[in-house]
Write a protein that holds these residues in place. Structure first.
Motif, PDB file in Angstrom:
ATOM      1  N   ILE A 117       0.642  -1.171  -0.037  1.00 17.57           N
ATOM      2  CA  ILE A 117      -0.185  -0.202   0.101  1.00 17.57           C
ATOM      3  C   ILE A 117       1.470   1.454   0.112  1.00 17.57           C
ATOM      4  CG2 ILE A 117       0.098   0.470   2.041  1.00 17.57           C
ATOM      5  CD1 ILE A 117      -2.963   1.091   2.061  1.00 17.57           C
ATOM      6  N   ILE A 118       1.955   1.026   0.478  1.00 15.23           N
ATOM      7  CA  ILE A 118       2.716   2.754   1.303  1.00 15.23           C
ATOM      8  C   ILE A 118       3.281   2.606  -1.160  1.00 15.23           C
ATOM      9  CG2 ILE A 118       4.775   3.577   1.658  1.00 15.23           C
ATOM     10  CD1 ILE A 118       4.596   2.260   4.200  1.00 15.23           C
ATOM     11  N   ALA A 119       3.832   1.256  -1.288  1.00 11.69           N
ATOM     12  CA  ALA A 119       4.373   1.548  -2.438  1.00 11.69           C
ATOM     13  C   ALA A 119       3.583   2.011  -3.786  1.00 11.69           C
ATOM     14  CB  ALA A 119       5.144  -0.127  -2.298  1.00 11.69           C
ATOM     15  N   GLU A 120       2.536   1.421  -3.397  1.00 18.48           N
ATOM     16  CA  GLU A 120       1.461   1.747  -4.829  1.00 18.48           C
ATOM     17  C   GLU A 120       1.263   3.774  -4.766  1.00 18.48           C
ATOM     18  OE1 GLU A 120      -2.442   1.188  -6.626  1.00 18.48           O
ATOM     19  OE2 GLU A 120      -1.923  -0.771  -5.395  1.00 18.48           O
ATOM     20  N   GLY A 121       1.032   3.824  -3.515  1.00 21.48           N
ATOM     21  CA  GLY A 121       1.712   5.750  -2.845  1.00 21.48           C
ATOM     22  C   GLY A 121       2.380   6.360  -4.037  1.00 21.48           C
ATOM     23  N   TYR A 122       3.716   5.667  -3.232  1.00 20.79           N
ATOM     24  CA  TYR A 122       5.007   6.273  -4.424  1.00 20.79           C
ATOM     25  C   TYR A 122       4.930   6.284  -5.221  1.00 20.79           C
ATOM     26  CZ  TYR A 122       6.384   7.968   0.008  1.00 20.79           C
ATOM     27  OH  TYR A 122       6.737   8.473   1.882  1.00 20.79           O
ATOM     28  N   MET A 123       4.845   4.927  -5.840  1.00 17.01           N
ATOM     29  CA  MET A 123       4.643   4.851  -7.511  1.00 17.01           C
ATOM     30  C   MET A 123       3.616   6.142  -8.399  1.00 17.01           C
ATOM     31  SD  MET A 123       6.391   3.181  -9.471  1.00 17.01           S
ATOM     32  CE  MET A 123       7.501   1.732  -8.559  1.00 17.01           C
ATOM     33  N   LEU A 124       2.708   6.069  -7.603  1.00 18.26           N
ATOM     34  CA  LEU A 124       2.033   6.481  -7.963  1.00 18.26           C
ATOM     35  C   LEU A 124       1.970   7.946  -8.126  1.00 18.26           C
ATOM     36  CD1 LEU A 124      -1.456   5.853  -6.672  1.00 18.26           C
ATOM     37  CD2 LEU A 124      -1.435   5.256  -9.116  1.00 18.26           C
ATOM     38  N   ALA A 125       3.086   8.334  -7.447  1.00 17.58           N
ATOM     39  CA  ALA A 125       3.673  10.178  -7.495  1.00 17.58           C
ATOM     40  C   ALA A 125       4.572   9.921  -8.533  1.00 17.58           C
ATOM     41  CB  ALA A 125       4.337   9.851  -6.064  1.00 17.58           C
ATOM     42  N   VAL A 126       5.858   9.162  -7.862  1.00 15.21           N
ATOM     43  CA  VAL A 126       6.765   8.471  -9.618  1.00 15.21           C
ATOM     44  C   VAL A 126       6.454   8.706 -10.697  1.00 15.21           C
ATOM     45  CG1 VAL A 126       8.668   7.130 -10.691  1.00 15.21           C
ATOM     46  CG2 VAL A 126       8.250   7.397  -8.188  1.00 15.21           C
ATOM     47  N   MET A 127       5.454   8.186 -11.008  1.00 14.74           N
ATOM     48  CA  MET A 127       4.492   8.415 -12.596  1.00 14.74           C
ATOM     49  C   MET A 127       4.289   9.993 -12.518  1.00 14.74           C
ATOM     50  SD  MET A 127       1.697   4.263 -12.434  1.00 14.74           S
ATOM     51  CE  MET A 127       1.637   4.783 -13.999  1.00 14.74           C
ATOM     52  N   ALA A 128       3.423  10.598 -12.082  1.00 11.00           N
ATOM     53  CA  ALA A 128       3.116  11.913 -12.046  1.00 11.00           C
ATOM     54  C   ALA A 128       3.904  12.730 -11.957  1.00 11.00           C
ATOM     55  CB  ALA A 128       2.345  12.022 -10.523  1.00 11.00           C
ATOM     56  N   PHE A 129       5.413  12.106 -11.635  1.00 10.04           N
ATOM     57  CA  PHE A 129       6.663  13.013 -11.896  1.00 10.04           C
ATOM     58  C   PHE A 129       6.968  12.874 -13.097  1.00 10.04           C
ATOM     59  CE2 PHE A 129      11.240  12.707 -12.448  1.00 10.04           C
ATOM     60  CZ  PHE A 129      11.870  14.316 -12.461  1.00 10.04           C
ATOM     61  N   ASP A 130       7.043  11.003 -13.815  1.00  5.42           N
ATOM     62  CA  ASP A 130       7.394  10.867 -15.176  1.00  5.42           C
ATOM     63  C   ASP A 130       5.973  11.529 -15.865  1.00  5.42           C
ATOM     64  OD1 ASP A 130       8.086   9.232 -17.706  1.00  5.42           O
ATOM     65  OD2 ASP A 130       5.939   9.631 -17.471  1.00  5.42           O
ATOM     66  N   ARG A 131       5.158  11.639 -15.856  1.00  2.00           N
ATOM     67  CA  ARG A 131       4.758  12.760 -17.051  1.00  2.00           C
ATOM     68  C   ARG A 131       4.955  14.447 -16.607  1.00  2.00           C
ATOM     69  NH1 ARG A 131       3.250  10.605 -20.783  1.00  2.00           N
ATOM     70  NH2 ARG A 131       5.260   9.800 -20.058  1.00  2.00           N
ATOM     71  N   TYR A 132       5.148  14.895 -15.591  1.00  5.83           N
ATOM     72  CA  TYR A 132       6.168  16.620 -15.632  1.00  5.83           C
ATOM     73  C   TYR A 132       6.336  16.184 -16.469  1.00  5.83           C
ATOM     74  CZ  TYR A 132       8.760  19.730 -13.326  1.00  5.83           C
ATOM     75  OH  TYR A 132       9.528  20.659 -13.620  1.00  5.83           O
ATOM     76  N   VAL A 133       7.847  15.752 -16.572  1.00  2.00           N
ATOM     77  CA  VAL A 133       9.176  15.181 -17.414  1.00  2.00           C
ATOM     78  C   VAL A 133       8.645  15.590 -18.911  1.00  2.00           C
ATOM     79  CG1 VAL A 133      11.399  14.539 -17.883  1.00  2.00           C
ATOM     80  CG2 VAL A 133       9.916  14.267 -15.475  1.00  2.00           C
ATOM     81  N   ALA A 134       7.551  14.541 -18.775  1.00  4.43           N
ATOM     82  CA  ALA A 134       6.819  14.348 -20.564  1.00  4.43           C
ATOM     83  C   ALA A 134       6.926  15.698 -20.872  1.00  4.43           C
ATOM     84  CB  ALA A 134       6.336  12.902 -20.701  1.00  4.43           C
ATOM     85  N   ILE A 135       5.637  16.475 -20.273  1.00  2.00           N
ATOM     86  CA  ILE A 135       5.120  17.662 -20.702  1.00  2.00           C
ATOM     87  C   ILE A 135       5.837  18.408 -21.056  1.00  2.00           C
ATOM     88  CG2 ILE A 135       2.438  18.778 -20.474  1.00  2.00           C
ATOM     89  CD1 ILE A 135       1.535  15.963 -20.443  1.00  2.00           C
ATOM     90  N   CYS A 136       6.360  19.640 -19.517  1.00  2.00           N
ATOM     91  CA  CYS A 136       6.676  19.911 -19.767  1.00  2.00           C
ATOM     92  C   CYS A 136       8.699  20.867 -19.657  1.00  2.00           C
ATOM     93  CB  CYS A 136       7.343  20.739 -18.236  1.00  2.00           C
ATOM     94  SG  CYS A 136       5.285  20.138 -16.818  1.00  2.00           S
ATOM     95  N   ASN A 137       9.103  19.691 -20.074  1.00  2.00           N
ATOM     96  CA  ASN A 137      10.392  19.099 -20.328  1.00  2.00           C
ATOM     97  C   ASN A 137      10.652  17.708 -21.224  1.00  2.00           C
ATOM     98  OD1 ASN A 137      11.650  21.113 -18.982  1.00  2.00           O
ATOM     99  ND2 ASN A 137      10.985  19.524 -16.924  1.00  2.00           N
ATOM    100  N   PRO A 138      10.272  17.810 -22.552  1.00  2.00           N
ATOM    101  CA  PRO A 138       9.960  17.211 -23.560  1.00  2.00           C
ATOM    102  C   PRO A 138      11.357  16.844 -23.934  1.00  2.00           C
ATOM    103  CG  PRO A 138       8.719  18.581 -24.486  1.00  2.00           C
ATOM    104  CD  PRO A 138       9.352  18.939 -22.754  1.00  2.00           C
ATOM    105  N   LEU A 139      11.967  17.790 -24.014  1.00  2.00           N
ATOM    106  CA  LEU A 139      13.593  17.303 -25.458  1.00  2.00           C
ATOM    107  C   LEU A 139      14.523  16.657 -24.670  1.00  2.00           C
ATOM    108  CD1 LEU A 139      13.417  20.905 -27.338  1.00  2.00           C
ATOM    109  CD2 LEU A 139      12.895  19.283 -27.375  1.00  2.00           C
ATOM    110  N   LEU A 140      13.947  16.902 -22.619  1.00  2.00           N
ATOM    111  CA  LEU A 140      15.264  16.409 -22.061  1.00  2.00           C
ATOM    112  C   LEU A 140      14.804  14.868 -21.031  1.00  2.00           C
ATOM    113  CD1 LEU A 140      16.372  18.906 -20.270  1.00  2.00           C
ATOM    114  CD2 LEU A 140      18.041  18.247 -22.144  1.00  2.00           C
ATOM    115  N   TYR A 141      13.319  14.579 -21.863  1.00  2.00           N
ATOM    116  CA  TYR A 141      13.116  13.462 -20.939  1.00  2.00           C
ATOM    117  C   TYR A 141      13.557  12.135 -21.376  1.00  2.00           C
ATOM    118  CZ  TYR A 141       9.501   9.983 -20.057  1.00  2.00           C
ATOM    119  OH  TYR A 141       8.699   8.567 -19.776  1.00  2.00           O
TER     120      TYR A 141
END
Length: 312
Positions: free
Chosen positions: A108-132
């Motif tokens: 249950i702890i791992a799921e919460g942090y994995m969802l956070a990591v996935m949000a960070f991944d989406r942030y990098v993909a959309i906000c910094n696509p050239l450095l993704y």
């Protein structure tokens, strides 16, 4: 309190989800169906991503791990819950109970942090696509994933370690369908102040930190999306985030309701209902959400079925 004045509890009886006999068989088939869909959905997602070369990207690497966590999370809880629907007394030994608690907390702890990591991944993909590709390199993704599991192990070890120090009375009836923290602490003869404090503090930390990470990521994502002039571009950007937002909303809402309320305020029966969402419903919904809302996954599924029909 001196343990010598009390008998040692070697087993517990799980009360189950409901005590109404007319609902037992209905719930058995309902949750059996949910578990089958969960297993097939998550293992299918792992297999599909593993076999589809165009899905070998950081986003789907994290999705594989989320599916693995959901599969394990559900498997730790649901089979034992199904037993409670078809037996008069669902007995679980002390060792099995502590083991179930330990692995439940990890996932249950791992799921919460994995969802956070996935949000960070989406942030990098959309906000910094050239450095993704630079920021989300294989080594960074691997380290983030390892960090997620380490946080789960640390949190679970602390909770379970302090639970092992609790002395239980003769009352062995756990008012829940699995060994959770608050229902077990209700059976204690010794002081549980430290345990309850740890639940509130660590739960707040493990819910607030991922939630703030997700919130901050989506604030930047929304800001970037609003700067996109084309409707098609905005729609594409929103579509990459919609699945993740849906998964976060259901998981975080139910977990927050259960663990960020003092046990005196939160009814155990209400806790059962809310815990059904993050132990059974969320693990089932995640692969469905990500497959139905994701064009790449749909494309991979179509290719898979075409290959299957060719070989048949």
């Amino acid at each position: 309190m001196d343990p010598g004045n009390h008998s040692l509890v070697t087993e517990f009886i799980l009360a189950g989800l409901t005590e109404q006999p007319q609902l037992q068989l209905l719930f058995f088939f309902l949750f059996l169906g949910i578990y089958v869909v969960t297993v097939v959905g998550n293992l299918g997602m792992i297999t599909l991503i593993g076999l589809s070369s165009h899905l070998h990207t950081p986003m789907y690497y994290f999705l594989i791990n989320l599916s693995f966590i959901d599969f394990c999370h559900s498997t730790v809880i649901t089979p034992k819950m199904l037993v409670s629907f078809v037996t008069e007394k669902n007995i679980i030994s002390y060792t099995e109970c502590m083991t179930q608690l330990y692995f439940f907390i990890i996932f249950i702890i791992a799921e919460g942090y994995m969802l956070a990591v996935m949000a960070f991944d989406r942030y990098v993909a959309i906000c910094n696509p050239l450095l993704y590709n630079v920021i989300m390199s294989y080594h960074i993704c691997f380290r983030l994933t390892v960090g997620v599991y380490i946080l789960g192990f640390i949190g679970s070890t602390i909770h379970t370690g302090f639970m092992l120090r609790v002395f239980f009375c003769k009352n062995k009836m756990v008012n829940h369908y699995f060994c959770d923290l608050f229902p077990l602490l209700e059976l204690s003869c010794s002081s549980t102040y430290i345990n309850k404090l740890l639940v509130l503090v660590l739960s707040a930390f493990n819910i607030v930190i991922p939630s703030l990470t997700i919130l901050a990521s989506y604030i930047f994502i929304l800001s970037s999306i609003l700067q996109i002039h084309s409707i098609e571009g905005r729609s594409k950007a929103f579509s990459t985030c919609s699945s993740h937002i849906s998964a976060v909303a259901v998981f975080s809402g139910s977990a927050t309701f259960t663990y960020l309320q003092p046990s005196s305020v939160s009814s155990m029966d209400q806790g059962k209902v809310s815990s059904v969402f993050y132990t059974c419903i969320v693990p089932m919904l995640n692969p469905l959400i990500y497959s139905l809302h994701n064009k790449d996954v749909k494309l991979a599924l179509k290719k898979f079925w075409r290959l299957k029909n060719v070989y048949e």
